[in-house]
Motif scaffolding. Structure first.
Motif, PDB file in Angstrom:
ATOM      1  N   SER A 145       0.905  -1.276  -0.165  1.00  0.00           N
ATOM      2  CA  SER A 145       0.048  -0.036   0.168  1.00  0.00           C
ATOM      3  C   SER A 145       0.835   1.310   0.144  1.00  0.00           C
ATOM      4  O   SER A 145       0.426   2.198  -0.450  1.00  0.00           O
ATOM      5  CB  SER A 145      -0.925  -0.074   1.352  1.00  0.00           C
ATOM      6  N   ALA A 146       2.069   1.292   0.288  1.00  0.00           N
ATOM      7  CA  ALA A 146       2.786   2.470   0.630  1.00  0.00           C
ATOM      8  C   ALA A 146       3.924   2.652  -0.695  1.00  0.00           C
ATOM      9  O   ALA A 146       4.237   3.650  -0.978  1.00  0.00           O
ATOM     10  CB  ALA A 146       3.922   2.237   1.656  1.00  0.00           C
ATOM     11  N   SER A 147       3.705   1.613  -1.876  1.00  0.00           N
ATOM     12  CA  SER A 147       4.279   1.545  -2.994  1.00  0.00           C
ATOM     13  C   SER A 147       4.200   3.028  -3.683  1.00  0.00           C
ATOM     14  O   SER A 147       5.156   3.643  -4.333  1.00  0.00           O
ATOM     15  CB  SER A 147       4.129   0.600  -3.669  1.00  0.00           C
ATOM     16  N   ALA A 148       3.035   3.439  -4.008  1.00  0.00           N
ATOM     17  CA  ALA A 148       2.595   4.523  -4.986  1.00  0.00           C
ATOM     18  C   ALA A 148       3.395   5.762  -4.078  1.00  0.00           C
ATOM     19  O   ALA A 148       3.784   6.679  -4.685  1.00  0.00           O
ATOM     20  CB  ALA A 148       1.040   4.846  -4.876  1.00  0.00           C
ATOM     21  N   ALA A 149       3.139   5.809  -2.999  1.00  0.00           N
ATOM     22  CA  ALA A 149       3.654   7.270  -2.094  1.00  0.00           C
ATOM     23  C   ALA A 149       5.196   6.886  -2.071  1.00  0.00           C
ATOM     24  O   ALA A 149       5.955   8.193  -2.481  1.00  0.00           O
ATOM     25  CB  ALA A 149       3.254   7.093  -0.666  1.00  0.00           C
ATOM     26  N   LEU A 150       6.002   5.756  -2.087  1.00  0.00           N
ATOM     27  CA  LEU A 150       7.202   5.947  -2.175  1.00  0.00           C
ATOM     28  C   LEU A 150       7.698   6.312  -3.699  1.00  0.00           C
ATOM     29  O   LEU A 150       8.830   6.839  -3.754  1.00  0.00           O
ATOM     30  CB  LEU A 150       7.775   4.509  -1.641  1.00  0.00           C
ATOM     31  N   ILE A 151       7.174   5.823  -4.350  1.00  0.00           N
ATOM     32  CA  ILE A 151       7.549   6.159  -5.904  1.00  0.00           C
ATOM     33  C   ILE A 151       7.408   7.644  -6.359  1.00  0.00           C
ATOM     34  O   ILE A 151       8.382   8.221  -6.575  1.00  0.00           O
ATOM     35  CB  ILE A 151       6.619   5.427  -6.864  1.00  0.00           C
ATOM     36  N   LYS A 152       6.249   8.221  -5.611  1.00  0.00           N
ATOM     37  CA  LYS A 152       6.143   9.525  -5.726  1.00  0.00           C
ATOM     38  C   LYS A 152       7.310  10.482  -5.014  1.00  0.00           C
ATOM     39  O   LYS A 152       7.792  11.576  -5.574  1.00  0.00           O
ATOM     40  CB  LYS A 152       4.810  10.244  -5.279  1.00  0.00           C
ATOM     41  N   LEU A 153       7.657   9.918  -3.931  1.00  0.00           N
ATOM     42  CA  LEU A 153       8.599  10.797  -2.990  1.00  0.00           C
ATOM     43  C   LEU A 153       9.987  10.388  -3.728  1.00  0.00           C
ATOM     44  O   LEU A 153      10.974  11.465  -3.553  1.00  0.00           O
ATOM     45  CB  LEU A 153       8.732   9.979  -1.688  1.00  0.00           C
ATOM     46  N   SER A 154      10.375   9.349  -4.582  1.00  0.00           N
ATOM     47  CA  SER A 154      11.605   9.158  -4.849  1.00  0.00           C
ATOM     48  C   SER A 154      11.807  10.377  -5.939  1.00  0.00           C
ATOM     49  O   SER A 154      12.952  10.683  -6.249  1.00  0.00           O
ATOM     50  CB  SER A 154      11.780   7.727  -5.569  1.00  0.00           C
ATOM     51  N   GLY A 155      10.552  10.913  -6.882  1.00  0.00           N
ATOM     52  CA  GLY A 155      10.870  11.633  -7.974  1.00  0.00           C
ATOM     53  C   GLY A 155      11.305  11.079  -9.170  1.00  0.00           C
ATOM     54  O   GLY A 155      11.549  11.853 -10.232  1.00  0.00           O
ATOM     55  N   ALA A 156      11.521   9.625  -9.204  1.00  0.00           N
ATOM     56  CA  ALA A 156      12.082   9.017 -10.333  1.00  0.00           C
ATOM     57  C   ALA A 156      10.738   9.060 -11.201  1.00  0.00           C
ATOM     58  O   ALA A 156       9.577   8.931 -11.057  1.00  0.00           O
ATOM     59  CB  ALA A 156      12.547   7.605 -10.272  1.00  0.00           C
ATOM     60  N   ASN A 157      11.279   8.951 -12.641  1.00  0.00           N
ATOM     61  CA  ASN A 157      10.291   8.806 -13.853  1.00  0.00           C
ATOM     62  C   ASN A 157       9.665   7.505 -13.702  1.00  0.00           C
ATOM     63  O   ASN A 157      10.190   6.649 -13.218  1.00  0.00           O
ATOM     64  CB  ASN A 157      10.708   9.491 -15.103  1.00  0.00           C
ATOM     65  N   LEU A 199      13.726   4.456  -3.191  1.00  0.00           N
ATOM     66  CA  LEU A 199      13.738   3.516  -4.089  1.00  0.00           C
ATOM     67  C   LEU A 199      13.865   2.109  -3.502  1.00  0.00           C
ATOM     68  O   LEU A 199      13.566   0.909  -3.624  1.00  0.00           O
ATOM     69  CB  LEU A 199      14.233   3.650  -5.357  1.00  0.00           C
ATOM     70  N   ALA A 200      15.062   2.296  -2.584  1.00  0.00           N
ATOM     71  CA  ALA A 200      15.497   1.038  -1.893  1.00  0.00           C
ATOM     72  C   ALA A 200      14.461   0.514  -0.977  1.00  0.00           C
ATOM     73  O   ALA A 200      14.157  -0.519  -0.696  1.00  0.00           O
ATOM     74  CB  ALA A 200      16.785   1.339  -1.193  1.00  0.00           C
ATOM     75  N   THR A 201      13.872   1.528  -0.008  1.00  0.00           N
ATOM     76  CA  THR A 201      12.820   1.023   0.918  1.00  0.00           C
ATOM     77  C   THR A 201      11.552   0.794   0.034  1.00  0.00           C
ATOM     78  O   THR A 201      10.907  -0.469   0.435  1.00  0.00           O
ATOM     79  CB  THR A 201      12.363   2.365   1.302  1.00  0.00           C
ATOM     80  N   LEU A 202      11.336   1.074  -1.123  1.00  0.00           N
ATOM     81  CA  LEU A 202      10.016   0.559  -2.149  1.00  0.00           C
ATOM     82  C   LEU A 202      10.620  -1.047  -2.489  1.00  0.00           C
ATOM     83  O   LEU A 202       9.665  -1.854  -2.467  1.00  0.00           O
ATOM     84  CB  LEU A 202      10.076   1.365  -3.394  1.00  0.00           C
ATOM     85  N   ALA A 203      11.912  -1.052  -2.961  1.00  0.00           N
ATOM     86  CA  ALA A 203      12.396  -2.594  -3.118  1.00  0.00           C
ATOM     87  C   ALA A 203      11.911  -3.534  -1.903  1.00  0.00           C
ATOM     88  O   ALA A 203      11.646  -4.442  -2.373  1.00  0.00           O
ATOM     89  CB  ALA A 203      13.761  -2.535  -3.785  1.00  0.00           C
ATOM     90  N   LEU A 204      12.401  -3.229  -0.895  1.00  0.00           N
ATOM     91  CA  LEU A 204      12.550  -3.937   0.188  1.00  0.00           C
ATOM     92  C   LEU A 204      10.867  -4.420   0.776  1.00  0.00           C
ATOM     93  O   LEU A 204      10.904  -5.203   1.046  1.00  0.00           O
ATOM     94  CB  LEU A 204      13.130  -3.471   1.231  1.00  0.00           C
ATOM     95  N   ILE A 205      10.510  -2.867   0.836  1.00  0.00           N
ATOM     96  CA  ILE A 205       8.990  -3.375   1.357  1.00  0.00           C
ATOM     97  C   ILE A 205       7.701  -3.907   0.407  1.00  0.00           C
ATOM     98  O   ILE A 205       7.094  -4.614   0.569  1.00  0.00           O
ATOM     99  CB  ILE A 205       8.479  -2.230   2.083  1.00  0.00           C
ATOM    100  N   GLY A 206       7.663  -2.957  -0.765  1.00  0.00           N
ATOM    101  CA  GLY A 206       6.735  -3.158  -1.762  1.00  0.00           C
ATOM    102  C   GLY A 206       7.044  -4.091  -2.626  1.00  0.00           C
ATOM    103  O   GLY A 206       6.132  -4.771  -3.482  1.00  0.00           O
ATOM    104  N   GLN A 207       8.306  -4.636  -2.581  1.00  0.00           N
ATOM    105  CA  GLN A 207       8.668  -5.690  -3.538  1.00  0.00           C
ATOM    106  C   GLN A 207       9.149  -6.977  -3.005  1.00  0.00           C
ATOM    107  O   GLN A 207       8.247  -8.186  -3.164  1.00  0.00           O
ATOM    108  CB  GLN A 207       9.759  -5.453  -4.707  1.00  0.00           C
ATOM    109  N   VAL A 208      10.076  -6.871  -2.189  1.00  0.00           N
ATOM    110  CA  VAL A 208      10.678  -8.236  -1.538  1.00  0.00           C
ATOM    111  C   VAL A 208       9.473  -8.783  -0.572  1.00  0.00           C
ATOM    112  O   VAL A 208       8.981  -9.810  -0.663  1.00  0.00           O
ATOM    113  CB  VAL A 208      12.019  -7.938  -0.864  1.00  0.00           C
ATOM    114  N   LEU A 209       9.202  -8.094   0.532  1.00  0.00           N
ATOM    115  CA  LEU A 209       8.237  -8.602   1.568  1.00  0.00           C
ATOM    116  C   LEU A 209       7.115  -8.682   1.017  1.00  0.00           C
ATOM    117  O   LEU A 209       6.217  -9.833   1.200  1.00  0.00           O
ATOM    118  CB  LEU A 209       8.456  -7.402   2.594  1.00  0.00           C
TER     119      LEU A 209
END
Length: 296
Positions: A25-37, A222-232
């Motif tokens: 559920s936090a993935s979208a917010a983390l993507i936006k916070l990263s500022g990456a395209n 992005l690292a937080t996104l990968a660990l929480i939103g992808q791995v876990l």
């Protein structure tokens, strides 16, 4: 997280699915916070996750042996859909915001049971079919195509991308459920994430380009996104879905847009009241669908 601390498949599947939905559920917010395209965010969430998933998958392979070739092929196909989902999802976030984008991909709750039916599952009820236009209307309102939207972005593009992401996401969930964990928890996630990284790298590269961030904060998000939103998240979801009916699995994943809407508000997004009404309509439609599926 070591191979011995990965959630056991003996845990209750509902608990695994709920925890996995909360993690995503936090993935979208983390993507936006990263500022990456969009292309960069989709690719790096997978590539960074592989630095954790590959060692865990190797350890699991030594303990449990290899997965059958047919199942690996299903994992790879699921990963291609996941990569498409990630790119479109990131595009939708850029156009309509993190909270609204996550609500838009709730169309997977409609598509997932339809795919299950075509694969030999229960036939959709009349009530289920009547709910589809209600949900699509809610999607149009939530995205801002009807009734206006918050300033910035392109609501039509955001809705189209969010809907495409939801369809691809449903395909991923369908293939994951059909292939089953087959005694493995990490390997299917690692294999599908590898395919998703390749797909996001190619598709996202063509769509928006891949630009590595030069800001340490962006890498941290992005690292937080990968660990929480992808791995876990996907380890938990992969362990749970094969042990749940399509309707129950889809209903539990409903937690994702509800929690994500709250995360969007927490990072400063302010959808219009009309958009909030559209989100409520979508969630209500999903609730009706999943109650129907549980009774069927």
């Amino acid at each position: 997280m070591t191979a011995t601390t990965v959630p056991a498949t003996g845990a209750h599947p509902v608990l695994l699915a709920v925890t996995g939905a909360a993690a995503t559920s936090a993935s979208a917010a983390l993507i936006k916070l990263s500022g990456a395209n969009p292309g960069t965010a989709a690719f790096l969430r997978c590539a960074l996750a592989l630095t954790v998933l590959v060692p865990l998958a190797v350890a699991e392979h030594r303990r449990r042996g290899p997965r059958r070739a047919r199942v690996v092929a299903a994992d790879l196909a699921a990963g291609v859909l996941l990569g498409v989902d990630f790119v479109f999802f990131s595009v939708s976030i850029a156009e309509v915001g993190a909270s609204i984008a996550t609500v838009l991909i709730s169309v997977q709750v409609i598509v997932f049971p339809l795919l299950a039916w075509r694969g030999g599952g229960p036939r959709p009820t009349t009530g289920f079919l009547f709910t589809i236009p209600v949900m699509l209307t809610g999607v149009a309102i939530a995205g801002g195509a009807l009734g206006g939207s918050a300033p910035g972005g392109d609501p039509v593009t955001g809705i189209a991308a969010g809907t495409a992401a939801g369809v691809a996401y449903a395909g991923y969930l369908h293939l994951t459920r059909r292939s089953g964990a087959a005694g493995h928890t990490i390997a299917p996630v690692a294999i599908s994430t590898t395919a998703a990284a390749a797909t996001a790298g190619i598709f996202g590269g063509l769509l928006t380009g891949i630009h590595l961030p030069d800001d340490p904060a962006a890498w941290a998000w992005l690292a937080t996104l990968a660990l929480i939103g992808q791995v876990l998240a996907w380890i938990l979801v992969t362990a749970a879905l094969p042990r749940l009916t399509p309707g129950v699995g889809a209903s539990l994943m409903l937690l994702q847009p509800v929690l994500a809407f709250g995360f969007g508000l927490a990072i400063g997004e302010r959808p219009t009241l009309v958009q909030v009404g559209g989100c409520v309509l979508v969630i209500a439609a999903v609730s009706v669908v999943t109650r129907t599926r549980r009774r069927s």
